[in-house]
Design a protein around this motif. Structure first.
Motif, mmCIF file in Angstrom:
data_model
loop_
_atom_site.group_PDB
_atom_site.id
_atom_site.type_symbol
_atom_site.label_atom_id
_atom_site.label_comp_id
_atom_site.label_asym_id
_atom_site.label_seq_id
_atom_site.Cartn_x
_atom_site.Cartn_y
_atom_site.Cartn_z
ATOM 1 N N ASP A 138 50.388 19.262 41.265
ATOM 2 C CA ASP A 138 49.893 18.667 40.023
ATOM 3 C C ASP A 138 48.844 19.526 39.313
ATOM 4 O O ASP A 138 48.677 19.423 38.107
ATOM 5 N N ASP A 139 48.128 20.372 40.051
ATOM 6 C CA ASP A 139 47.112 21.217 39.419
ATOM 7 C C ASP A 139 47.722 22.459 38.750
ATOM 8 O O ASP A 139 47.017 23.292 38.197
ATOM 9 N N GLY A 140 49.054 22.587 38.802
ATOM 10 C CA GLY A 140 49.736 23.688 38.143
ATOM 11 C C GLY A 140 49.830 24.960 38.971
ATOM 12 O O GLY A 140 50.412 25.946 38.535
ATOM 13 N N ARG A 141 49.257 24.948 40.163
ATOM 14 C CA ARG A 141 49.297 26.126 41.032
ATOM 15 C C ARG A 141 50.454 26.037 42.026
ATOM 16 O O ARG A 141 50.848 24.960 42.433
ATOM 17 N N LEU A 142 50.939 27.209 42.412
ATOM 18 C CA LEU A 142 51.956 27.319 43.450
ATOM 19 C C LEU A 142 51.242 27.384 44.794
ATOM 20 O O LEU A 142 50.329 28.187 44.976
ATOM 21 N N TYR A 143 51.653 26.544 45.733
ATOM 22 C CA TYR A 143 51.130 26.570 47.106
ATOM 23 C C TYR A 143 52.279 26.999 48.005
ATOM 24 O O TYR A 143 53.346 26.382 47.973
ATOM 25 N N CYS A 144 52.034 28.060 48.784
ATOM 26 C CA CYS A 144 53.151 28.634 49.518
ATOM 27 C C CYS A 144 52.663 29.472 50.705
ATOM 28 O O CYS A 144 51.554 30.006 50.674
ATOM 29 N N ARG A 145 53.542 29.602 51.721
ATOM 30 C CA ARG A 145 53.267 30.525 52.818
ATOM 31 C C ARG A 145 53.325 31.945 52.267
ATOM 32 O O ARG A 145 54.082 32.235 51.344
ATOM 33 N N ASN A 146 52.517 32.808 52.846
ATOM 34 C CA ASN A 146 52.473 34.201 52.423
ATOM 35 C C ASN A 146 52.135 35.096 53.604
ATOM 36 O O ASN A 146 51.699 34.616 54.652
ATOM 37 N N THR A 147 52.335 36.380 53.417
ATOM 38 C CA THR A 147 51.951 37.356 54.428
ATOM 39 C C THR A 147 50.435 37.335 54.552
ATOM 40 O O THR A 147 49.740 37.489 53.550
ATOM 41 N N PRO A 148 49.895 37.135 55.762
ATOM 42 C CA PRO A 148 48.440 37.124 55.918
ATOM 43 C C PRO A 148 47.863 38.543 55.992
ATOM 44 O O PRO A 148 48.593 39.512 56.207
ATOM 45 N N ASP A 149 46.554 38.627 55.800
ATOM 46 C CA ASP A 149 45.828 39.898 55.911
ATOM 47 C C ASP A 149 46.444 40.981 55.034
ATOM 48 O O ASP A 149 46.690 42.110 55.474
ATOM 49 N N ILE A 150 46.685 40.621 53.780
ATOM 50 C CA ILE A 150 47.338 41.551 52.862
ATOM 51 C C ILE A 150 46.429 41.820 51.664
ATOM 52 O O ILE A 150 45.708 40.937 51.204
ATOM 53 N N VAL A 151 46.494 43.036 51.171
ATOM 54 C CA VAL A 151 45.639 43.476 50.074
ATOM 55 C C VAL A 151 46.235 43.056 48.731
ATOM 56 O O VAL A 151 47.446 43.147 48.523
ATOM 57 N N LEU A 152 45.376 42.599 47.829
ATOM 58 C CA LEU A 152 45.761 42.245 46.463
ATOM 59 C C LEU A 152 45.488 43.437 45.547
ATOM 60 O O LEU A 152 44.601 44.249 45.826
ATOM 61 N N SER A 153 46.255 43.511 44.459
ATOM 62 C CA SER A 153 46.183 44.664 43.553
ATOM 63 C C SER A 153 45.659 44.275 42.178
ATOM 64 O O SER A 153 45.878 43.159 41.708
ATOM 65 N N ALA A 154 45.034 45.247 41.509
ATOM 66 C CA ALA A 154 44.484 45.039 40.168
ATOM 67 C C ALA A 154 45.585 44.875 39.124
ATOM 68 O O ALA A 154 45.346 44.326 38.049
ATOM 69 N N ASP A 155 46.781 45.345 39.427
ATOM 70 C CA ASP A 155 47.900 45.221 38.500
ATOM 71 C C ASP A 155 49.175 45.069 39.323
ATOM 72 O O ASP A 155 49.188 45.308 40.526
ATOM 73 N N ALA A 156 50.247 44.686 38.659
ATOM 74 C CA ALA A 156 51.517 44.426 39.337
ATOM 75 C C ALA A 156 52.338 45.701 39.466
ATOM 76 O O ALA A 156 53.490 45.777 39.045
ATOM 77 N N VAL A 157 51.704 46.712 40.037
ATOM 78 C CA VAL A 157 52.339 48.014 40.259
ATOM 79 C C VAL A 157 51.861 48.569 41.601
ATOM 80 O O VAL A 157 50.768 48.217 42.061
ATOM 81 N N PRO A 158 52.661 49.444 42.220
ATOM 82 C CA PRO A 158 52.179 50.074 43.457
ATOM 83 C C PRO A 158 51.006 51.009 43.141
ATOM 84 O O PRO A 158 50.873 51.509 42.030
ATOM 85 N N ASN A 159 50.172 51.218 44.112
ATOM 86 C CA ASN A 159 49.037 52.141 44.014
ATOM 87 C C ASN A 159 47.960 51.720 43.016
ATOM 88 O O ASN A 159 47.144 52.546 42.615
ATOM 89 N N ALA A 160 47.950 50.458 42.607
ATOM 90 C CA ALA A 160 46.850 49.958 41.772
ATOM 91 C C ALA A 160 45.629 49.774 42.673
ATOM 92 O O ALA A 160 45.745 49.738 43.901
ATOM 93 N N ASP A 161 44.462 49.662 42.071
ATOM 94 C CA ASP A 161 43.235 49.446 42.846
ATOM 95 C C ASP A 161 43.359 48.192 43.705
ATOM 96 O O ASP A 161 43.936 47.185 43.273
ATOM 97 N N ASP A 162 42.807 48.256 44.899
ATOM 98 C CA ASP A 162 42.697 47.077 45.760
ATOM 99 C C ASP A 162 41.562 46.205 45.223
ATOM 100 O O ASP A 162 40.469 46.708 44.944
ATOM 101 N N THR A 163 41.834 44.913 45.083
ATOM 102 C CA THR A 163 40.834 44.002 44.515
ATOM 103 C C THR A 163 40.336 42.959 45.500
ATOM 104 O O THR A 163 39.277 42.379 45.316
ATOM 105 N N GLY A 164 41.131 42.682 46.513
ATOM 106 C CA GLY A 164 40.759 41.648 47.474
ATOM 107 C C GLY A 164 41.739 41.627 48.629
ATOM 108 O O GLY A 164 42.733 42.356 48.636
ATOM 109 N N VAL A 165 41.429 40.769 49.599
ATOM 110 C CA VAL A 165 42.294 40.602 50.768
ATOM 111 C C VAL A 165 42.591 39.122 50.937
ATOM 112 O O VAL A 165 41.678 38.291 50.926
#
Length: 131
Positions: free
Chosen positions: A36-63
């Protein structure tokens, strides 16, 4: 005699609750959908790095440490191992300086049945400002 009866009932209730809790936990973990809050809740790969953009080799922004998370929106990005070009935006459990922890994760790291996930909105400029 009453004490034995109460003890037996308590033991049965404990066993029943113990059996029910793992099933409830499994049901939550297997869920993958928009709430209801409009967000997707889902299983995902744990301990994975997030990227600044939707491309490979973008800056790491979080884990993203957890294996069940929420995702704000999706974008068309660079094709990835999942056979499509959908990436999801979320806030990681840890930030990578100088970022605030928000970043993109390729769809192949989520347990979605379809990408983009039905009912989840496409990211807008304001979503990019979170990064």
């Amino acid at each position: 005699m009453k004490i034995r009866t109460y003890a037996a009932v308590a033991l049965l209730l404990t066993a029943a609750l113990s059996a029910a809790l793992p099933a409830a936990t499994r049901a939550i973990a297997e869920e993958c959908g928009v709430r209801d809050d409009g967000r997707l809740y889902c299983r995902n790969t744990p301990d994975i790095v997030l990227s600044a953009d939707a491309v490979p080799n973008a800056d790491d922004t979080g884990v993203l440490k957890s294996d069940f998370s929420w995702f704000q929106c999706w974008v068309d990005g660079y094709p990835h191992a999942g056979g499509n070009n959908i990436w999801y935006l979320t806030k990681g459990d840890e930030a990578v300086a100088p970022y605030r922890g928000w970043g993109f994760l390729a769809a192949n790291h989520l347990a979605t049945a379809q990408d983009p996930a039905p009912g989840l909105r496409e990211c807008a400029k304001a979503d990019y400002d979170l990064i």
